[in-house]
Design a protein around this motif. Structure first.
Motif, PDB file in Angstrom:
ATOM      1  N   ILE A  54       0.857  -1.179   0.000  1.00 37.56           N
ATOM      2  CA  ILE A  54       0.000   0.000   0.000  1.00 37.56           C
ATOM      3  C   ILE A  54       0.893   1.228   0.000  1.00 37.56           C
ATOM      4  O   ILE A  54       1.733   1.393   0.864  1.00 37.56           O
ATOM      5  CB  ILE A  54      -0.902   0.038   1.251  1.00 37.56           C
ATOM      6  CG1 ILE A  54      -1.775  -1.205   1.311  1.00 37.56           C
ATOM      7  CG2 ILE A  54      -1.748   1.296   1.267  1.00 37.56           C
ATOM      8  CD1 ILE A  54      -2.542  -1.331   2.591  1.00 37.56           C
ATOM      9  N   GLN A  55       0.722   2.085  -0.979  1.00 36.46           N
ATOM     10  CA  GLN A  55       1.478   3.323  -1.017  1.00 36.46           C
ATOM     11  C   GLN A  55       0.607   4.424  -0.456  1.00 36.46           C
ATOM     12  O   GLN A  55      -0.503   4.641  -0.931  1.00 36.46           O
ATOM     13  CB  GLN A  55       1.877   3.661  -2.446  1.00 36.46           C
ATOM     14  CG  GLN A  55       2.622   4.970  -2.504  1.00 36.46           C
ATOM     15  CD  GLN A  55       3.241   5.189  -3.842  1.00 36.46           C
ATOM     16  OE1 GLN A  55       3.420   4.270  -4.596  1.00 36.46           O
ATOM     17  NE2 GLN A  55       3.573   6.428  -4.122  1.00 36.46           N
ATOM     18  N   THR A  56       1.084   5.105   0.576  1.00 36.10           N
ATOM     19  CA  THR A  56       0.276   6.149   1.197  1.00 36.10           C
ATOM     20  C   THR A  56       0.926   7.518   1.115  1.00 36.10           C
ATOM     21  O   THR A  56       0.459   8.449   1.715  1.00 36.10           O
ATOM     22  CB  THR A  56      -0.003   5.820   2.671  1.00 36.10           C
ATOM     23  OG1 THR A  56       1.248   5.674   3.343  1.00 36.10           O
ATOM     24  CG2 THR A  56      -0.831   4.578   2.808  1.00 36.10           C
ATOM     25  N   ASP A  57       2.038   7.655   0.412  1.00 37.58           N
ATOM     26  CA  ASP A  57       2.664   8.957   0.308  1.00 37.58           C
ATOM     27  C   ASP A  57       2.674   9.399  -1.147  1.00 37.58           C
ATOM     28  O   ASP A  57       2.110   8.721  -1.984  1.00 37.58           O
ATOM     29  CB  ASP A  57       4.054   8.909   0.913  1.00 37.58           C
ATOM     30  CG  ASP A  57       4.277  10.082   1.851  1.00 37.58           C
ATOM     31  OD1 ASP A  57       5.432  10.458   2.041  1.00 37.58           O
ATOM     32  OD2 ASP A  57       3.297  10.632   2.372  1.00 37.58           O
ATOM     33  N   PRO A  58       3.340  10.532  -1.459  1.00 40.37           N
ATOM     34  CA  PRO A  58       3.238  11.060  -2.817  1.00 40.37           C
ATOM     35  C   PRO A  58       3.421   9.991  -3.864  1.00 40.37           C
ATOM     36  O   PRO A  58       4.141   9.043  -3.610  1.00 40.37           O
ATOM     37  CB  PRO A  58       4.375  12.088  -2.870  1.00 40.37           C
ATOM     38  CG  PRO A  58       4.602  12.458  -1.445  1.00 40.37           C
ATOM     39  CD  PRO A  58       4.269  11.250  -0.646  1.00 40.37           C
ATOM     40  N   PRO A  59       2.801  10.096  -5.019  1.00 39.14           N
ATOM     41  CA  PRO A  59       1.902  11.158  -5.434  1.00 39.14           C
ATOM     42  C   PRO A  59       0.527  11.059  -4.797  1.00 39.14           C
ATOM     43  O   PRO A  59       0.203  10.054  -4.192  1.00 39.14           O
ATOM     44  CB  PRO A  59       1.813  10.953  -6.942  1.00 39.14           C
ATOM     45  CG  PRO A  59       2.062   9.526  -7.130  1.00 39.14           C
ATOM     46  CD  PRO A  59       3.006   9.101  -6.057  1.00 39.14           C
ATOM     47  N   TYR A  60      -0.251  12.106  -4.977  1.00 37.56           N
ATOM     48  CA  TYR A  60      -1.571  12.217  -4.374  1.00 37.56           C
ATOM     49  C   TYR A  60      -2.604  12.310  -5.492  1.00 37.56           C
ATOM     50  O   TYR A  60      -2.352  12.972  -6.487  1.00 37.56           O
ATOM     51  CB  TYR A  60      -1.644  13.480  -3.522  1.00 37.56           C
ATOM     52  CG  TYR A  60      -2.900  13.607  -2.716  1.00 37.56           C
ATOM     53  CD1 TYR A  60      -2.963  13.076  -1.440  1.00 37.56           C
ATOM     54  CD2 TYR A  60      -4.017  14.226  -3.233  1.00 37.56           C
ATOM     55  CE1 TYR A  60      -4.120  13.193  -0.691  1.00 37.56           C
ATOM     56  CE2 TYR A  60      -5.172  14.332  -2.497  1.00 37.56           C
ATOM     57  CZ  TYR A  60      -5.215  13.815  -1.215  1.00 37.56           C
ATOM     58  OH  TYR A  60      -6.357  13.918  -0.481  1.00 37.56           O
ATOM     59  N   ALA A  61      -3.710  11.653  -5.329  1.00 41.97           N
ATOM     60  CA  ALA A  61      -4.751  11.726  -6.362  1.00 41.97           C
ATOM     61  C   ALA A  61      -6.105  11.923  -5.705  1.00 41.97           C
ATOM     62  O   ALA A  61      -6.362  11.396  -4.634  1.00 41.97           O
ATOM     63  CB  ALA A  61      -4.770  10.452  -7.189  1.00 41.97           C
ATOM     64  N   VAL A  62      -6.947  12.677  -6.340  1.00 43.90           N
ATOM     65  CA  VAL A  62      -8.328  12.832  -5.904  1.00 43.90           C
ATOM     66  C   VAL A  62      -9.206  12.574  -7.121  1.00 43.90           C
ATOM     67  O   VAL A  62      -9.007  13.167  -8.175  1.00 43.90           O
ATOM     68  CB  VAL A  62      -8.617  14.243  -5.347  1.00 43.90           C
ATOM     69  CG1 VAL A  62     -10.089  14.390  -5.002  1.00 43.90           C
ATOM     70  CG2 VAL A  62      -7.753  14.529  -4.134  1.00 43.90           C
ATOM     71  N   ILE A  63     -10.138  11.667  -6.949  1.00 44.23           N
ATOM     72  CA  ILE A  63     -11.062  11.338  -8.023  1.00 44.23           C
ATOM     73  C   ILE A  63     -12.462  11.744  -7.575  1.00 44.23           C
ATOM     74  O   ILE A  63     -12.899  11.363  -6.499  1.00 44.23           O
ATOM     75  CB  ILE A  63     -11.014   9.831  -8.334  1.00 44.23           C
ATOM     76  CG1 ILE A  63      -9.619   9.476  -8.853  1.00 44.23           C
ATOM     77  CG2 ILE A  63     -12.075   9.449  -9.352  1.00 44.23           C
ATOM     78  CD1 ILE A  63      -9.399   7.994  -9.017  1.00 44.23           C
ATOM     79  N   ASN A  64     -13.119  12.548  -8.382  1.00 39.76           N
ATOM     80  CA  ASN A  64     -14.475  12.984  -8.080  1.00 39.76           C
ATOM     81  C   ASN A  64     -15.438  11.965  -8.695  1.00 39.76           C
ATOM     82  O   ASN A  64     -15.871  12.107  -9.829  1.00 39.76           O
ATOM     83  CB  ASN A  64     -14.707  14.382  -8.647  1.00 39.76           C
ATOM     84  CG  ASN A  64     -16.044  14.947  -8.237  1.00 39.76           C
ATOM     85  OD1 ASN A  64     -16.834  14.287  -7.575  1.00 39.76           O
ATOM     86  ND2 ASN A  64     -16.296  16.175  -8.620  1.00 39.76           N
ATOM     87  N   ILE A  65     -15.751  10.922  -7.928  1.00 41.56           N
ATOM     88  CA  ILE A  65     -16.557   9.846  -8.494  1.00 41.56           C
ATOM     89  C   ILE A  65     -18.018  10.219  -8.681  1.00 41.56           C
ATOM     90  O   ILE A  65     -18.734   9.542  -9.404  1.00 41.56           O
ATOM     91  CB  ILE A  65     -16.426   8.543  -7.676  1.00 41.56           C
ATOM     92  CG1 ILE A  65     -16.901   8.743  -6.248  1.00 41.56           C
ATOM     93  CG2 ILE A  65     -15.009   8.015  -7.721  1.00 41.56           C
ATOM     94  CD1 ILE A  65     -17.028   7.457  -5.473  1.00 41.56           C
ATOM     95  N   SER A  66     -18.452  11.323  -8.050  1.00 46.80           N
ATOM     96  CA  SER A  66     -19.833  11.748  -8.304  1.00 46.80           C
ATOM     97  C   SER A  66     -20.020  12.115  -9.768  1.00 46.80           C
ATOM     98  O   SER A  66     -21.116  12.030 -10.306  1.00 46.80           O
ATOM     99  CB  SER A  66     -20.224  12.919  -7.404  1.00 46.80           C
ATOM    100  OG  SER A  66     -19.587  14.107  -7.818  1.00 46.80           O
ATOM    101  N   LYS A  67     -18.931  12.521 -10.432  1.00 41.31           N
ATOM    102  CA  LYS A  67     -19.004  12.824 -11.870  1.00 41.31           C
ATOM    103  C   LYS A  67     -19.368  11.582 -12.674  1.00 41.31           C
ATOM    104  O   LYS A  67     -19.828  11.679 -13.798  1.00 41.31           O
ATOM    105  CB  LYS A  67     -17.667  13.359 -12.378  1.00 41.31           C
ATOM    106  CG  LYS A  67     -17.340  14.746 -11.914  1.00 41.31           C
ATOM    107  CD  LYS A  67     -18.013  15.753 -12.784  1.00 41.31           C
ATOM    108  CE  LYS A  67     -17.505  17.142 -12.473  1.00 41.31           C
ATOM    109  NZ  LYS A  67     -18.092  18.125 -13.348  1.00 41.31           N
ATOM    110  N   LEU A  68     -19.097  10.405 -12.100  1.00 39.67           N
ATOM    111  CA  LEU A  68     -19.438   9.156 -12.777  1.00 39.67           C
ATOM    112  C   LEU A  68     -20.809   8.652 -12.356  1.00 39.67           C
ATOM    113  O   LEU A  68     -21.247   7.596 -12.771  1.00 39.67           O
ATOM    114  CB  LEU A  68     -18.399   8.074 -12.456  1.00 39.67           C
ATOM    115  CG  LEU A  68     -16.941   8.428 -12.686  1.00 39.67           C
ATOM    116  CD1 LEU A  68     -16.053   7.291 -12.242  1.00 39.67           C
ATOM    117  CD2 LEU A  68     -16.709   8.743 -14.147  1.00 39.67           C
ATOM    118  N   GLY A  69     -21.476   9.411 -11.477  1.00 40.26           N
ATOM    119  CA  GLY A  69     -22.757   8.963 -10.946  1.00 40.26           C
ATOM    120  C   GLY A  69     -22.566   7.870  -9.909  1.00 40.26           C
ATOM    121  O   GLY A  69     -23.461   7.053  -9.691  1.00 40.26           O
ATOM    122  N   LEU A  70     -21.394   7.862  -9.252  1.00 39.53           N
ATOM    123  CA  LEU A  70     -21.091   6.808  -8.282  1.00 39.53           C
ATOM    124  C   LEU A  70     -20.882   7.375  -6.892  1.00 39.53           C
ATOM    125  O   LEU A  70     -20.641   8.556  -6.712  1.00 39.53           O
ATOM    126  CB  LEU A  70     -19.819   6.055  -8.702  1.00 39.53           C
ATOM    127  CG  LEU A  70     -19.878   5.297 -10.015  1.00 39.53           C
ATOM    128  CD1 LEU A  70     -18.507   4.733 -10.357  1.00 39.53           C
ATOM    129  CD2 LEU A  70     -20.901   4.175  -9.934  1.00 39.53           C
TER     130      LEU A  70
END
Length: 180
Positions: free
Chosen positions: A12-28
């Motif tokens: 499990i990688q918990t440090d950089p890089p960082y990502a944010v995914i706006n899953i509401s855009k997928l209707g999820l």
């Protein structure tokens, strides 16, 4: 998809890089479970859910819980169905130690500012019509949620495509607000 999961499920990688995914855009919506499970239950969960289309990731860990599962679902019924399927595979010795839901943003990584200026990122997003994605885009998002530190060449190799296609996917997902 099974290939990368089976190779990376113990890391499990918990440090950089960082990502944010706006899953509401997928209707999820995004829901996660952390489970303290017996070895046989962990094996059953991995066997039954590794290729499931609603499972974003499965991580093995040590400590408070030893397996974590991230679920993408379109509504409460779907969350409840998948959650019930997971719970049905557990033994009386297993324990769900944590569960949570995020309705819009799904982020991972630590020690990084929310945006480049270190200010809070605000996303107010009322999705009326979700963005439609093809299967390669969805698979790419799943891989990003597992490990966002891979090179474009690695992503292309895993997905059986080209680096230019990965660059194209990045542009599309960024411009549509799915990757923030």
């Amino acid at each position: 998809m099974k290939n990368i999961l089976s190779k990376r499920v113990k890391c499990i990688q918990t440090d950089p890089p960082y990502a944010v995914i706006n899953i509401s855009k997928l209707g999820l919506r995004y829901f996660r479970l952390l489970i303290e499970a017996t070895p046989s239950s962990k094996n059953r969960l991995i066997k039954n859910f590794l290729g499931h289309p609603n499972i974003g990731w499965i991580f093995l860990a040590k400590g408070w819980g030893n397996i974590a599962i991230g679920i993408w679902a379109s509504d409460n019924d779907e969350i409840n169905d998948i959650s019930a399927s997971i719970r049905n595979l557990l033994s009386p010795k297993d324990k769900i130690v944590y569960q949570s839901e995020l309705t819009a943003l799904y982020g991972f990584g630590t020690s990084r500012p929310i945006n480049k200026k270190g200010k809070e990122m605000r996303i107010i997003d009322a999705v009326i019509k979700p963005v439609e994605l093809d299967q390669i885009s969805i698979d790419y998002l799943k891989i990003l949620t597992i490990d966002s530190s891979l090179s474009k060449n690695d992503y292309a190799s895993i997905l059986g495509t080209t680096v230019s296609k990965i660059n194209e996917l990045d542009k599309k997902l960024l411009s549509s607000g799915i990757i923030v």
